[in-house]
Motif scaffolding. Structure first.
Motif, PDB file in Angstrom:
ATOM      1  N   ARG A  24       0.824  -1.212   0.000  1.00  0.00           N
ATOM      2  CA  ARG A  24       0.000   0.000   0.000  1.00  0.00           C
ATOM      3  C   ARG A  24       0.859   1.263   0.000  1.00  0.00           C
ATOM      4  NH1 ARG A  24      -5.168   0.125   1.191  1.00  0.00           N
ATOM      5  NH2 ARG A  24      -5.011  -1.896   2.248  1.00  0.00           N
ATOM      6  N   ALA A  27       2.584   1.819  -3.331  1.00  0.00           N
ATOM      7  CA  ALA A  27       1.557   2.119  -4.327  1.00  0.00           C
ATOM      8  C   ALA A  27       1.098   3.571  -4.195  1.00  0.00           C
ATOM      9  CB  ALA A  27       0.368   1.168  -4.170  1.00  0.00           C
ATOM     10  N   SER A 146      -0.109 -12.239  -9.403  1.00  0.00           N
ATOM     11  CA  SER A 146      -0.961 -11.592  -8.413  1.00  0.00           C
ATOM     12  C   SER A 146      -2.434 -11.863  -8.658  1.00  0.00           C
ATOM     13  CB  SER A 146      -0.724 -10.077  -8.432  1.00  0.00           C
ATOM     14  OG  SER A 146       0.639  -9.767  -8.286  1.00  0.00           O
ATOM     15  N   LEU A 213      -2.826   0.430  -9.061  1.00  0.00           N
ATOM     16  CA  LEU A 213      -3.924   0.177  -8.130  1.00  0.00           C
ATOM     17  C   LEU A 213      -4.452  -1.246  -8.262  1.00  0.00           C
ATOM     18  CD1 LEU A 213      -5.908   3.538  -8.442  1.00  0.00           C
ATOM     19  CD2 LEU A 213      -4.373   2.830  -6.603  1.00  0.00           C
ATOM     20  N   ARG A 214      -4.528  -1.753  -9.489  1.00  0.00           N
ATOM     21  CA  ARG A 214      -5.079  -3.095  -9.704  1.00  0.00           C
ATOM     22  C   ARG A 214      -4.181  -4.177  -9.113  1.00  0.00           C
ATOM     23  NH1 ARG A 214      -8.869  -4.838 -13.547  1.00  0.00           N
ATOM     24  NH2 ARG A 214      -9.698  -6.816 -12.815  1.00  0.00           N
ATOM     25  N   SER A 216      -1.711  -3.769  -6.915  1.00  0.00           N
ATOM     26  CA  SER A 216      -1.540  -3.557  -5.468  1.00  0.00           C
ATOM     27  C   SER A 216      -2.755  -4.040  -4.698  1.00  0.00           C
ATOM     28  CB  SER A 216      -1.291  -2.074  -5.179  1.00  0.00           C
ATOM     29  OG  SER A 216      -0.137  -1.618  -5.844  1.00  0.00           O
ATOM     30  N   GLY A 217      -3.941  -3.751  -5.206  1.00  0.00           N
ATOM     31  CA  GLY A 217      -5.149  -4.189  -4.524  1.00  0.00           C
ATOM     32  C   GLY A 217      -5.235  -5.701  -4.423  1.00  0.00           C
ATOM     33  N   GLU A 218      -4.877  -6.392  -5.493  1.00  0.00           N
ATOM     34  CA  GLU A 218      -4.927  -7.857  -5.467  1.00  0.00           C
ATOM     35  C   GLU A 218      -3.870  -8.431  -4.534  1.00  0.00           C
ATOM     36  OE1 GLU A 218      -6.611 -11.536  -6.547  1.00  0.00           O
ATOM     37  OE2 GLU A 218      -7.266  -9.444  -6.725  1.00  0.00           O
ATOM     38  N   GLN A 219      -2.680  -7.845  -4.538  1.00  0.00           N
ATOM     39  CA  GLN A 219      -1.649  -8.361  -3.634  1.00  0.00           C
ATOM     40  C   GLN A 219      -1.996  -8.108  -2.172  1.00  0.00           C
ATOM     41  OE1 GLN A 219       2.424  -7.422  -4.439  1.00  0.00           O
ATOM     42  NE2 GLN A 219       2.437  -8.527  -6.387  1.00  0.00           N
ATOM     43  N   GLU A 220      -2.641  -7.004  -1.886  1.00  0.00           N
ATOM     44  CA  GLU A 220      -3.063  -6.750  -0.505  1.00  0.00           C
ATOM     45  C   GLU A 220      -4.100  -7.780  -0.066  1.00  0.00           C
ATOM     46  OE1 GLU A 220      -2.266  -4.680   2.044  1.00  0.00           O
ATOM     47  OE2 GLU A 220      -0.503  -4.139   0.879  1.00  0.00           O
ATOM     48  N   LYS A 221      -5.005  -8.151  -0.976  1.00  0.00           N
ATOM     49  CA  LYS A 221      -5.973  -9.202  -0.649  1.00  0.00           C
ATOM     50  C   LYS A 221      -5.277 -10.523  -0.384  1.00  0.00           C
ATOM     51  CE  LYS A 221      -9.727  -7.262  -3.491  1.00  0.00           C
ATOM     52  NZ  LYS A 221     -10.573  -7.501  -4.689  1.00  0.00           N
TER      53      LYS A 221
END
Length: 241
Positions: A24, A27, A146, A213-214, A216-221
């Motif tokens: 995050r 990103a 990812s 954003l795409r 990073s969002g998936e890796q955070e999940k």
């Protein structure tokens, strides 16, 4: 350190899997830098058009523009180019910081799913010829590692890379035109051509932000899902490091 040995009252635990690092922060840094670079580009485009108009006035009637106005125009135009370069370099650094972080996570998610070594995360952008596709391959592999259901939906990646290649090429041509301009009308044309390159790079920046954003969002999940969760009533595996 190692997990404690098994015992009747203290069961052994398997070594924890490698944990994904948070993305995050990098990103946000990349997005802020790309937005700042885009805003600087917009201001630079306005200055380009203003400078071209001053040059047009000089061509039409040299007496209509004072020496002070010419000096001011030259100074503002030169400073805008310096600020634009600084913002662009800052955006590159921020994007590379993010790229290294998501690549490290992608290697955990898919250890054998990467066609290029980490050295190419930098070299791929500067080595002639291969710079046309190596960076795209690297981001493709990170995307695949990812992603889940949307791994094959790479329209966003294709749009980003196409916009980047076209924008970078036009920007390079604009710089060559500017540095080779030795007449007033050539200077005005170079300033207007720079507006075109800025517009194209703005499109590339928007797509780059969406890619950041795409992924990073998936890796955070995935990081949240892979975080160790103790079973209710199970003893904590002390001594792990």
């Amino acid at each position: 350190m190692y997990p404690p040995p098994a015992s009747p009252t203290h069961p052994s635990y398997p070594p924890p899997p490698p944990l994904l690092r948070p993305v995050r922060g990098p990103a946000i840094l990349a997005v802020v830098a790309l937005v700042a670079d885009s805003l600087v580009g917009v201001v630079a485009a306005v200055i380009d058009l203003w400078y071209a108009n001053v040059v047009d006035r000089i061509i039409a009637d040299p007496t209509s523009v004072t020496d002070a106005e010419i000096d001011t125009a030259d100074l503002v135009y030169a400073l805008s180019g310096i600020v634009e370069t600084i913002a662009y370099l800052a955006a590159i650094v921020a994007f590379l910081v993010w790229l290294f972080r998501v690549r490290a996570n992608a290697e955990i998610l898919a250890p054998h799913g990467h066609r290029r070594s980490r050295a190419w995360l930098i070299l791929g952008w500067i080595v002639p010829i291969v710079s046309l596709w190596f960076p795209k391959q690297i981001v493709d592999d990170i995307w695949d590692a990812s992603a889940r259901s949307w791994s094959s939906r790479k329209g966003l990646l294709h749009a980003w890379w196409a916009a980047w290649l076209i924008g970078a090429w036009v920007s390079n041509v604009a710089a060559r035109v500017l540095f080779s301009a030795d007449e007033a009308d050539a200077l005005a044309a170079a300033a207007r051509f720079d507006v075109v390159s800025i517009a194209l790079m703005l499109v590339a920046a928007v797509f780059a932000i969406l890619v950041v954003l795409r992924i990073s969002g998936e890796q955070e999940k995935r990081r949240t899902e892979m975080s160790p969760v103790l079973r209710p009533g199970a003893p904590a595996p002390t001594g792990w490091a």
